[in-house]
Design a protein around this motif. Structure first.
Motif, PDB file in Angstrom:
ATOM      1  N   HIS A   1      42.324  17.366  40.928  1.00 51.75           N
ATOM      2  CA  HIS A   1      41.717  18.690  41.082  1.00 51.75           C
ATOM      3  C   HIS A   1      42.781  19.710  41.479  1.00 51.75           C
ATOM      4  O   HIS A   1      43.907  19.355  41.846  1.00 51.75           O
ATOM      5  CB  HIS A   1      40.602  18.658  42.147  1.00 51.75           C
TER       6      HIS A   1
ATOM      7  N   ASP B   1      42.961  22.920  44.224  1.00 47.24           N
ATOM      8  CA  ASP B   1      42.222  23.493  45.357  1.00 47.24           C
ATOM      9  C   ASP B   1      41.706  24.899  45.046  1.00 47.24           C
ATOM     10  O   ASP B   1      40.616  25.282  45.467  1.00 47.24           O
ATOM     11  CB  ASP B   1      43.140  23.585  46.593  1.00 47.24           C
TER      12      ASP B   1
ATOM     13  N   TRP C   1      50.095  19.341  54.417  1.00 46.09           N
ATOM     14  CA  TRP C   1      49.398  18.050  54.576  1.00 46.09           C
ATOM     15  C   TRP C   1      50.227  17.236  55.558  1.00 46.09           C
ATOM     16  O   TRP C   1      51.320  16.769  55.240  1.00 46.09           O
ATOM     17  CB  TRP C   1      49.309  17.354  53.223  1.00 46.09           C
TER      18      TRP C   1
ATOM     19  N   HIS D   1      46.317  17.542  41.908  1.00 49.72           N
ATOM     20  CA  HIS D   1      46.614  16.411  42.787  1.00 49.72           C
ATOM     21  C   HIS D   1      45.381  15.542  42.991  1.00 49.72           C
ATOM     22  O   HIS D   1      44.259  15.944  42.669  1.00 49.72           O
ATOM     23  CB  HIS D   1      47.181  16.901  44.121  1.00 49.72           C
TER      24      HIS D   1
ATOM     25  N   SER E   1      44.174  11.403  45.150  1.00 47.84           N
ATOM     26  CA  SER E   1      44.648  10.277  45.972  1.00 47.84           C
ATOM     27  C   SER E   1      43.720   9.094  45.752  1.00 47.84           C
ATOM     28  O   SER E   1      42.535   9.260  45.463  1.00 47.84           O
ATOM     29  CB  SER E   1      44.735  10.653  47.458  1.00 47.84           C
TER      30      SER E   1
ATOM     31  N   ARG F   1      44.277   5.903  57.181  1.00 41.16           N
ATOM     32  CA  ARG F   1      45.210   6.898  56.639  1.00 41.16           C
ATOM     33  C   ARG F   1      44.703   8.248  57.110  1.00 41.16           C
ATOM     34  O   ARG F   1      43.612   8.668  56.724  1.00 41.16           O
ATOM     35  CB  ARG F   1      45.251   6.846  55.109  1.00 41.16           C
TER      36      ARG F   1
ATOM     37  N   GLN G   1      44.751  24.364  55.371  1.00 39.29           N
ATOM     38  CA  GLN G   1      44.476  24.721  53.984  1.00 39.29           C
ATOM     39  C   GLN G   1      43.707  26.017  53.822  1.00 39.29           C
ATOM     40  O   GLN G   1      42.532  26.046  54.177  1.00 39.29           O
ATOM     41  CB  GLN G   1      43.652  23.578  53.399  1.00 39.29           C
TER      42      GLN G   1
HETATM   43  O1  AKG Z   1      44.063  13.717  51.670  1.00 37.59           O
HETATM   44  C1  AKG Z   1      43.749  13.510  50.514  1.00 37.59           C
HETATM   45  O2  AKG Z   1      43.745  12.386  50.032  1.00 37.59           O
HETATM   46  C2  AKG Z   1      43.354  14.670  49.632  1.00 37.59           C
HETATM   47  C3  AKG Z   1      43.629  15.999  50.254  1.00 37.59           C
HETATM   48  C4  AKG Z   1      43.576  17.143  49.295  1.00 37.59           C
HETATM   49  O3  AKG Z   1      43.028  17.094  48.243  1.00 37.59           O
HETATM   50  C5  AKG Z   1      44.262  18.371  49.697  1.00 37.59           C
HETATM   51  O4  AKG Z   1      44.957  18.385  50.725  1.00 37.59           O
HETATM   52  O5  AKG Z   1      44.150  19.382  48.986  1.00 37.59           O
END
Ligand code: AKG
Length: 275
Positions: free
Chosen positions: A105, A107, A122, A191, A193, A202, A208
């Motif tokens: 996706h 953001d 992050w 991005h 995960s 985790r 953000q």
């Molecule tokens: O922490 C994650 O796995 C995803 C986080 C995310 O999508 C973001 O930080 O924009």
């Protein structure tokens, strides 16, 4: 050389849409922050469930001090200049052996913030690697905003389970971080995960986005914190910082901000989930 980032790191960010790893805390300091966070989780479990994963920094000093950390904010200033607002935070925690994942996706697609100049920090409070489901990014994908499908997938931990199809994941770069390091990504970069297949949690504390004050929220007026410099635009209601953990007035303020976020993130959506 910027205040924190090297010229090479600044160039990498503009070319790829992200840059990592950046040292913010030592492992020892990160462990201390994790201990404080987990003590708060044990004391106020309801304050972290569902939508309450959003904006916990407005109620907890251990997270507030990360958002305002001088070293971290120096790196942000190197990318967006000296006047800096923070729109909010999300605790992206995947428990040990957690099937939860994040689909591909961007953001910027659902945030309602224009223009798309915001950047995310992050921050790893545990080891974040391929086994534990670290962030993965497609370098150079921060050009066009793509169509997203809302899947509402059960294990998908994004609000709508939104995903971009046909992403070539052979191009993906895994953002391995030790506790105390961060990555920075553009609101436009693609991005995702994977699940956490490790035996530890985790913990990603996601700030953000940091953004210059000329950014506008186009869906609904809401709040933001002034982190550094001045705000001559007044596009957001400026929010205070917690003097103590979980003060009732701060909790009420966060609940209001999270209600605003739900209106924004689910604008035009067919379904709503509890986060
Ligand atoms: O922490 C994650 O796995 C995803 C986080 C995310 O999508 C973001 O930080 O924009």
């Amino acid at each position: 050389m910027g205040k924190k980032l090297t010229e090479a790191q600044i160039e990498t960010f503009h070319r790829d849409g992200f840059v990592f790893p950046i040292d913010v805390f030592t492992e020892q300091q990160a462990l201390q922050l994790r201990t404080e966070l987990e003590a708060a989780e044990a004391k106020w479990p309801e304050a972290f469930k569902g939508a309450a994963r959003n904006n916990a920094h407005l109620n907890l000093k251990c997270l507030d001090k990360i958002v305002h950390n001088e070293t971290l904010v120096d790196a942000i200033e190197d990318l967006i200049g000296p006047d800096i607002l923070n729109y909010g935070t999300v605790l992206f925690i995947k428990e040990a052996n957690d099937p939860g994942f994040v689909s591909w996706h961007q953001d910027a697609r659902y945030m309602g913030l224009e223009p798309h100049v915001g950047i995310t920090a992050w921050v790893a409070l545990s080891h974040s690697n391929e086994q534990s489901g670290c962030m993965q990014m497609i370098p150079g994908s921060h050009g066009v905003i793509k169509d997203h499908n809302d899947t509402y997938g059960e294990e998908n931990i994004l609000t709508r389970g939104q995903e971009i199809q046909d992403v070539d994941d052979t191009l993906a770069v895994s953002l391995n971080l030790r506790p105390g390091q961060m990555s920075i990504h553009s609101a436009r970069v693609i991005h995702a995960s994977q699940p956490n297949n490790s035996s530890d949690r985790r913990i990603g504390f996601v700030i953000q986005p940091y953004m210059p004050p000329y950014v506008k929220q186009t869906i609904r007026r809401t709040g933001a914190q002034l982190i550094r410099g001045t705000d001559t635009h007044q596009n957001f209601d400026l929010l205070g910082r917690p003097a103590i953990d979980m003060a009732p007035e701060d909790v009420a303020m966060r609940d209001q901000i999270n209600a605003d976020w739900a209106e924004i993130l689910y604008d035009g959506a067919e379904q709503r989930r509890n986060f």
